[in-house]
Design an enzyme around this catalytic site. Structure first.
Site, PDB file in Angstrom:
ATOM      1  CB  CYS A   1      31.571  22.247   3.722  1.00 19.09           C
ATOM      2  SG  CYS A   1      31.959  20.759   4.685  1.00 19.09           S
TER       3      CYS A   1
ATOM      4  CD  GLU B   1      25.726  19.039   5.870  1.00 19.32           C
ATOM      5  OE1 GLU B   1      25.247  20.032   5.302  1.00 19.32           O
ATOM      6  OE2 GLU B   1      26.492  19.114   6.847  1.00 19.32           O
TER       7      GLU B   1
ATOM      8  CG  HIS C   1      30.616  19.837   9.184  1.00 23.10           C
ATOM      9  ND1 HIS C   1      30.938  20.466   8.014  1.00 23.10           N
ATOM     10  CD2 HIS C   1      31.443  20.363  10.124  1.00 23.10           C
ATOM     11  CE1 HIS C   1      31.905  21.325   8.221  1.00 23.10           C
ATOM     12  NE2 HIS C   1      32.239  21.274   9.505  1.00 23.10           N
TER      13      HIS C   1
ATOM     14  CB  CYS D   1      29.536  17.687   4.119  1.00 24.06           C
ATOM     15  SG  CYS D   1      29.737  18.082   5.871  1.00 24.06           S
TER      16      CYS D   1
END
Length: 102
Positions: A84, A57, A55, A87
Protein backbone atom coordinates in the site's frame (compact mmCIF):
# COMPACT_ATOMS: atom_id res chain seq x y z
CA UNK A 1 18.46 -11.63 -9.83
CA UNK A 2 17.66 -14.98 -11.32
CA UNK A 3 14.05 -15.93 -11.89
CA UNK A 4 14.52 -19.31 -10.13
CA UNK A 5 15.72 -17.54 -6.97
CA UNK A 6 12.70 -15.21 -7.05
CA UNK A 7 10.28 -18.10 -7.56
CA UNK A 8 11.85 -20.08 -4.69
CA UNK A 9 11.53 -17.13 -2.29
CA UNK A 10 7.94 -16.47 -3.32
CA UNK A 11 7.07 -20.15 -2.73
CA UNK A 12 8.69 -19.96 0.73
CA UNK A 13 6.67 -16.84 1.49
CA UNK A 14 3.43 -18.46 0.34
CA UNK A 15 4.14 -21.53 2.51
CA UNK A 16 4.79 -19.27 5.51
CA UNK A 17 1.55 -17.35 4.91
CA UNK A 18 -0.49 -20.52 4.43
CA UNK A 19 0.83 -21.94 7.72
CA UNK A 20 -0.18 -18.73 9.55
CA UNK A 21 -3.37 -17.79 7.69
CA UNK A 22 -5.80 -19.15 10.27
CA UNK A 23 -4.01 -17.58 13.22
CA UNK A 24 -3.80 -14.14 11.60
CA UNK A 25 -6.99 -14.47 9.51
CA UNK A 26 -5.19 -13.12 6.43
CA UNK A 27 -3.12 -14.12 3.44
CA UNK A 28 -0.69 -11.20 3.61
CA UNK A 29 2.91 -11.73 4.62
CA UNK A 30 6.34 -10.28 3.96
CA UNK A 31 9.99 -11.38 4.06
CA UNK A 32 13.13 -9.26 4.13
CA UNK A 33 16.38 -10.72 2.77
CA UNK A 34 19.96 -9.52 2.78
CA UNK A 35 22.70 -11.35 0.84
CA UNK A 36 20.36 -14.30 0.21
CA UNK A 37 19.74 -14.64 3.95
CA UNK A 38 16.28 -14.32 5.49
CA UNK A 39 16.39 -11.40 7.93
CA UNK A 40 12.78 -11.44 9.09
CA UNK A 41 9.32 -12.63 8.22
CA UNK A 42 6.02 -11.12 9.25
CA UNK A 43 2.27 -11.44 8.82
CA UNK A 44 -0.18 -8.57 8.71
CA UNK A 45 -1.84 -8.38 12.12
CA UNK A 46 -4.21 -5.42 11.85
CA UNK A 47 -7.23 -7.32 13.17
CA UNK A 48 -5.32 -9.59 15.55
CA UNK A 49 -3.49 -6.68 17.23
CA UNK A 50 -6.22 -4.09 16.69
CA UNK A 51 -3.56 -1.90 15.07
CA UNK A 52 -4.31 -0.19 11.73
CA UNK A 53 -0.63 0.07 10.80
CA UNK A 54 0.39 -3.51 11.64
CA UNK A 55 1.06 -4.32 7.98
CA UNK A 56 3.42 -7.20 7.22
CA UNK A 57 5.77 -5.01 5.18
CA UNK A 58 6.01 -2.35 7.89
CA UNK A 59 6.62 -4.91 10.60
CA UNK A 60 9.32 -6.64 8.53
CA UNK A 61 11.05 -3.32 7.84
CA UNK A 62 10.88 -2.37 11.51
CA UNK A 63 12.50 -5.66 12.54
CA UNK A 64 15.24 -5.29 9.92
CA UNK A 65 15.93 -1.71 11.05
CA UNK A 66 16.27 -2.87 14.66
CA UNK A 67 18.92 -5.41 13.58
CA UNK A 68 20.76 -3.47 10.87
CA UNK A 69 20.03 0.24 11.32
CA UNK A 70 18.06 2.75 9.28
CA UNK A 71 19.69 2.14 5.89
CA UNK A 72 18.43 -1.08 4.30
CA UNK A 73 20.01 -0.49 0.92
CA UNK A 74 20.96 -3.85 -0.58
CA UNK A 75 18.04 -5.62 1.12
CA UNK A 76 15.10 -7.19 -0.72
CA UNK A 77 11.48 -7.23 0.37
CA UNK A 78 9.06 -9.97 -0.72
CA UNK A 79 5.32 -9.57 -0.19
CA UNK A 80 2.23 -11.56 -1.06
CA UNK A 81 0.66 -8.40 -2.47
CA UNK A 82 1.61 -5.00 -3.82
CA UNK A 83 2.49 -2.72 -0.89
CA UNK A 84 0.00 0.00 0.00
CA UNK A 85 1.05 3.65 -0.11
CA UNK A 86 2.04 3.62 3.57
CA UNK A 87 4.22 0.51 3.15
CA UNK A 88 5.66 1.78 -0.13
CA UNK A 89 6.73 4.98 1.63
CA UNK A 90 8.45 2.99 4.37
CA UNK A 91 10.23 0.90 1.74
CA UNK A 92 11.56 4.04 0.06
CA UNK A 93 12.58 5.67 3.35
CA UNK A 94 14.41 2.51 4.41
CA UNK A 95 16.35 2.46 1.14
CA UNK A 96 15.05 -0.90 -0.09
CA UNK A 97 15.31 -0.88 -3.87
CA UNK A 98 14.15 -4.42 -4.69
CA UNK A 99 10.56 -5.41 -3.98
CA UNK A 100 9.01 -8.64 -5.25
CA UNK A 101 5.34 -9.55 -5.03
CA UNK A 102 3.50 -12.83 -5.46
Amino acid sequence: MQQDYYIKRIHELIEFVMSNALTYQTFTGAFVFKNNELVCKEMISVEKDNDPIAHAELKAIQNAVKKYGMNLEGFQLYSTQKPCVMCASAIVWAGIKEVFTA
